[in-house]
Design an enzyme around this catalytic site. Structure first.
Site, PDB file in Angstrom:
ATOM      1  N   ASP A  29      11.086  12.712  -9.315  1.00 21.77           N
ATOM      2  CA  ASP A  29      11.947  13.846  -9.021  1.00 21.77           C
ATOM      3  C   ASP A  29      12.455  13.658  -7.588  1.00 21.77           C
ATOM      4  OD1 ASP A  29      13.097  16.263  -8.505  1.00 21.77           O
ATOM      5  OD2 ASP A  29      11.415  17.468  -9.230  1.00 21.77           O
ATOM      6  N   GLU A  84       4.313  -5.212  13.885  1.00 19.75           N
ATOM      7  CA  GLU A  84       3.344  -5.595  12.856  1.00 19.75           C
ATOM      8  C   GLU A  84       4.064  -6.341  11.740  1.00 19.75           C
ATOM      9  OE1 GLU A  84       1.629  -2.311  10.501  1.00 19.75           O
ATOM     10  OE2 GLU A  84       2.739  -0.939  11.786  1.00 19.75           O
ATOM     11  N   CYS A 116       1.102   0.659  13.834  1.00 11.64           N
ATOM     12  CA  CYS A 116       2.258   1.359  14.419  1.00 11.64           C
ATOM     13  C   CYS A 116       2.010   1.810  15.852  1.00 11.64           C
ATOM     14  CB  CYS A 116       2.617   2.570  13.566  1.00 11.64           C
ATOM     15  SG  CYS A 116       2.831   2.169  11.833  1.00 11.64           S
ATOM     16  N   SER A 206      -4.733   7.851   4.150  1.00 10.73           N
ATOM     17  CA  SER A 206      -4.084   7.545   5.434  1.00 10.73           C
ATOM     18  C   SER A 206      -3.543   8.813   6.092  1.00 10.73           C
ATOM     19  CB  SER A 206      -2.967   6.507   5.255  1.00 10.73           C
ATOM     20  OG  SER A 206      -1.851   7.061   4.587  1.00 10.73           O
ATOM     21  N   HIS A 238       4.236  10.049  15.599  1.00 11.89           N
ATOM     22  CA  HIS A 238       4.521   8.868  14.780  1.00 11.89           C
ATOM     23  C   HIS A 238       5.086   9.349  13.452  1.00 11.89           C
ATOM     24  CE1 HIS A 238       4.506   5.310  12.528  1.00 11.89           C
ATOM     25  NE2 HIS A 238       3.520   5.665  11.740  1.00 11.89           N
TER      26      HIS A 238
HETATM   27  N1  CAA Z   1       9.416  18.829  -5.171  1.00 10.37           N
HETATM   28  C1  CAA Z   1       8.943  19.095  -3.941  1.00 10.37           C
HETATM   29  N2  CAA Z   1       7.802  18.535  -3.446  1.00 10.37           N
HETATM   30  C2  CAA Z   1       7.137  17.663  -4.255  1.00 10.37           C
HETATM   31  C3  CAA Z   1       7.588  17.358  -5.564  1.00 10.37           C
HETATM   32  C4  CAA Z   1       8.785  17.979  -6.015  1.00 10.37           C
HETATM   33  N3  CAA Z   1       9.270  17.719  -7.230  1.00 10.37           N
HETATM   34  N4  CAA Z   1       6.727  16.462  -6.095  1.00 10.37           N
HETATM   35  C5  CAA Z   1       5.757  16.230  -5.171  1.00 10.37           C
HETATM   36  N5  CAA Z   1       6.009  16.966  -4.069  1.00 10.37           N
HETATM   37  C6  CAA Z   1       5.253  16.998  -2.811  1.00 10.37           C
HETATM   38  C7  CAA Z   1       3.751  16.997  -3.028  1.00 10.37           C
HETATM   39  O1  CAA Z   1       3.258  18.291  -3.260  1.00 10.37           O
HETATM   40  C8  CAA Z   1       3.272  16.422  -1.702  1.00 10.37           C
HETATM   41  O2  CAA Z   1       3.338  17.421  -0.714  1.00 10.37           O
HETATM   42  P1  CAA Z   1       2.009  17.729   0.178  1.00 10.37           P
HETATM   43  O3  CAA Z   1       1.658  16.449   0.871  1.00 10.37           O
HETATM   44  O4  CAA Z   1       2.444  18.803   1.100  1.00 10.37           O
HETATM   45  O5  CAA Z   1       0.949  18.127  -0.785  1.00 10.37           O
HETATM   46  C9  CAA Z   1       4.392  15.408  -1.344  1.00 10.37           C
HETATM   47  O6  CAA Z   1       5.528  15.779  -2.135  1.00 10.37           O
HETATM   48  C10 CAA Z   1       4.039  13.962  -1.680  1.00 10.37           C
HETATM   49  O7  CAA Z   1       3.634  13.953  -3.020  1.00 10.37           O
HETATM   50  P2  CAA Z   1       2.362  13.105  -3.448  1.00 10.37           P
HETATM   51  O8  CAA Z   1       1.227  13.368  -2.495  1.00 10.37           O
HETATM   52  O9  CAA Z   1       2.102  13.271  -4.885  1.00 10.37           O
HETATM   53  O10 CAA Z   1       2.981  11.651  -3.186  1.00 10.37           O
HETATM   54  P3  CAA Z   1       2.361  10.250  -3.393  1.00 10.37           P
HETATM   55  O11 CAA Z   1       0.861  10.289  -3.376  1.00 10.37           O
HETATM   56  O12 CAA Z   1       2.994   9.614  -4.563  1.00 10.37           O
HETATM   57  O13 CAA Z   1       2.861   9.499  -2.064  1.00 10.37           O
HETATM   58  C11 CAA Z   1       2.244   9.027   0.201  1.00 10.37           C
HETATM   59  C12 CAA Z   1       2.782  10.074  -0.764  1.00 10.37           C
HETATM   60  C13 CAA Z   1       0.755   8.861  -0.029  1.00 10.37           C
HETATM   61  C14 CAA Z   1       2.495   9.478   1.626  1.00 10.37           C
HETATM   62  C15 CAA Z   1       2.966   7.675  -0.048  1.00 10.37           C
HETATM   63  O14 CAA Z   1       4.334   7.813   0.222  1.00 10.37           O
HETATM   64  C16 CAA Z   1       2.412   6.528   0.763  1.00 10.37           C
HETATM   65  O15 CAA Z   1       1.401   5.925   0.426  1.00 10.37           O
HETATM   66  N6  CAA Z   1       3.107   6.168   1.893  1.00 10.37           N
HETATM   67  C17 CAA Z   1       2.715   5.080   2.752  1.00 10.37           C
HETATM   68  C18 CAA Z   1       1.534   5.430   3.631  1.00 10.37           C
HETATM   69  C19 CAA Z   1       1.902   6.408   4.721  1.00 10.37           C
HETATM   70  O16 CAA Z   1       3.030   6.553   5.133  1.00 10.37           O
HETATM   71  N7  CAA Z   1       0.870   7.089   5.272  1.00 10.37           N
HETATM   72  C20 CAA Z   1       1.064   8.019   6.353  1.00 10.37           C
HETATM   73  C21 CAA Z   1      -0.107   8.058   7.299  1.00 10.37           C
HETATM   74  S1  CAA Z   1      -0.515   6.408   7.845  1.00 10.37           S
HETATM   75  C22 CAA Z   1       0.650   6.069   9.055  1.00 10.37           C
HETATM   76  O17 CAA Z   1       1.277   6.954   9.542  1.00 10.37           O
HETATM   77  C23 CAA Z   1       0.880   4.650   9.441  1.00 10.37           C
HETATM   78  C24 CAA Z   1       2.126   4.160   8.808  1.00 10.37           C
HETATM   79  O18 CAA Z   1       3.202   4.190   9.411  1.00 10.37           O
HETATM   80  C25 CAA Z   1       2.042   3.648   7.455  1.00 10.37           C
END
Ligand code: CAA
Length: 393
Positions: A29, A84, A116, A206, A238
């Site tokens: 979505d 990185e 990062c 993370s 960040h």
């Molecule tokens: N409408 C509105 N919101 C929606 C939705 C919809 N249809 N569907 C889902 N959402 C919301 C969820 O409720 C969730 O919100 P909350 O976090 O507030 O609960 C958000 O969208 C994300 O949904 P999910 O948690 O289900 O998403 P996911 O698990 O598939 O992926 C993620 C999210 C884990 C961040 C993923 O993008 C990821 O792994 N990213 C890479 C790792 C990352 O960036 N980590 C950040 C911290 S580490 C860091 O900062 C170092 C770095 O640079 C990597």
């Protein structure tokens, strides 16, 4: 003697993928991306871009600015290159950059790594060096390509970009304070073994570690400094994606029994998120692109305003530090050039994105010439006998 950031500029590549296009093709979505993680588009690198070309493109505005003001770019005696997305296990990416920028031989160059976070180590090490040698300037680079497995949750949080900063005495942009709060802990939330081109990530974990780190770094900051939450006007976090900063800011504010309403809290970070929403994650560069975004997209005069910075690198190291904007800082901004660059980006369709994602630099030691895709001044023209070849266009 004040020390800090004298000038800052950023660069991102000239292709972008709209996350609505990604959602339409992977069954997600679109609101999950635009609302849930707070991202609209992500920059995509062409075959002839890497951390060196992005860094050179980001740096050129600073070098040209020095020359235009009659300052000698040879005053840059150190390049600290944080990344990185390293291109070599031995040679620092900054040595290629040093050559492309035509800097003099009296210049030390080194590459730094800690996910990062390393650009922040580079910036703070640079301030310490300049405090010892106030006539010298340090060029600090943050340059990265965020790359995750196709069809993984991380795919929507890709992106790329580079930031270049000049660190000097009596800076014309931001004076940095020596007091900082630090938190290091050994965790496996995100990492990339040498044999992989994509990151491994425990995504939800993370985000939890990030929040733990911001609270812990802030607690340490409270021991090092007399400043309180209420002394800060703006915050830069960040930015793996913009929602992460909103979560971190609320987390920090709640831990400090703040008296601000939700709108006032949002105003402390909203301008810093604008560029990230359309460029995506750029690892080491992300928080500093956030700083540029805050400065470029705030019309009010911010002179004298205090910014709190939280830098996070998975693995993990977090550091909270602070700086104050200098009177007349607007004269050092590159707002128009940044806007022109962002407006000129070419939107990709899903098929072209897939094709560009699939490209990898050949590893067979042969002679390979890369198609010209970048509009930037610097490009990677190919690879020959394992040697990268760069060109100034
Ligand atoms: N409408 C509105 N919101 C929606 C939705 C919809 N249809 N569907 C889902 N959402 C919301 C969820 O409720 C969730 O919100 P909350 O976090 O507030 O609960 C958000 O969208 C994300 O949904 P999910 O948690 O289900 O998403 P996911 O698990 O598939 O992926 C993620 C999210 C884990 C961040 C993923 O993008 C990821 O792994 N990213 C890479 C790792 C990352 O960036 N980590 C950040 C911290 S580490 C860091 O900062 C170092 C770095 O640079 C990597």
């Amino acid at each position: 003697m004040p020390v800090g950031i004298d000038d800052i500029s950023f660069y991102t590549t000239n292709f972008s993928l709209d996350l609505q296009e990604l959602a339409a093709n992977n069954g997600s979505d679109a609101a999950k991306y635009t609302v849930g993680i707070g991202q609209e588009r992500m920059s995509v690198p062409g075959a002839d871009e890497d951390v060196v070309t992005m860094a050179a493109n980001a740096s050129m505005a600073l070098i040209d600015g020095m020359s235009a003001r009659g300052e000698d770019p040879q005053a840059i005696t150190t390049i600290l290159f944080a990344t990185e997305t390293g291109i070599d296990q031995s040679k620092a990416a900054g040595v290629y950059l040093h050559s492309l920028l035509k800097l003099g031989p009296r210049c030390r160059v080194v590459e730094l790594k800690q996910a990062c976070y390393s650009a922040t180590a580079a910036l703070l090490l640079a301030t310490a060096w300049v405090a010892r040698k106030p006539k010298e300037k340090v060029l600090v680079i943050a340059s990265d390509i965020a790359r995750y497995e196709r069809q993984s949750p991380g795919e929507a949080t890709q992106g790329c970009g580079a930031v270049a900063m000049i660190v000097s005495a009596n800076p014309r942009l931001i004076e940095l304070d020596p007091e900082t709060g630090i938190h290091t802990e050994d965790v496996m939330d995100f990492w990339r073994p040498n044999y992989r081109s994509t990151a491994l990530v425990d995504g939800k974990y993370s985000t939890k570690v990030y929040l733990r780190s911001v609270r812990a770094a802030w607690q340490d900051f409270q021991h090092q400094s007399d400043l309180t939450f209420g002394d800060f006007d703006y915050f830069c976090y960040h930015l793996p994606f913009s929602r992460m900063a909103q979560k971190a800011h609320n987390h920090l504010a709640n831990g400090n029994a703040h008296k601000l309403n939700a709108k006032a809290l949002d105003q402390q970070i909203s301008a810093s998120l604008m560029y990230n929403r359309i460029t995506g994650n750029s690892y080491t560069a992300a928080m500093y692109i956030g700083l540029v975004s805050l400065l470029d997209n705030t019309s009010a005069d911010l002179a004298g305003k205090r910014i709190g910075f939280f830098s996070y690198g998975s693995g993990s190291v977090g550091e909270f530090f602070t700086g104050t904007l200098v009177k007349g800082y607007q004269n050092m901004l590159h707002q128009q050039a940044h806007q022109t660059m962002l407006d000129a980006r070419q939107p990709l369709n899903y098929a072209d994105y897939q094709k560009m994602y699939a490209f990898e630099v050949p590893t067979d030691g042969g002679d390979h010439v890369f198609e010209q895709q970048t509009n930037g001044k610097f490009r990677l023209t190919g690879i020959s006998q394992h040697k990268r070849l760069y060109q100034v266009r």
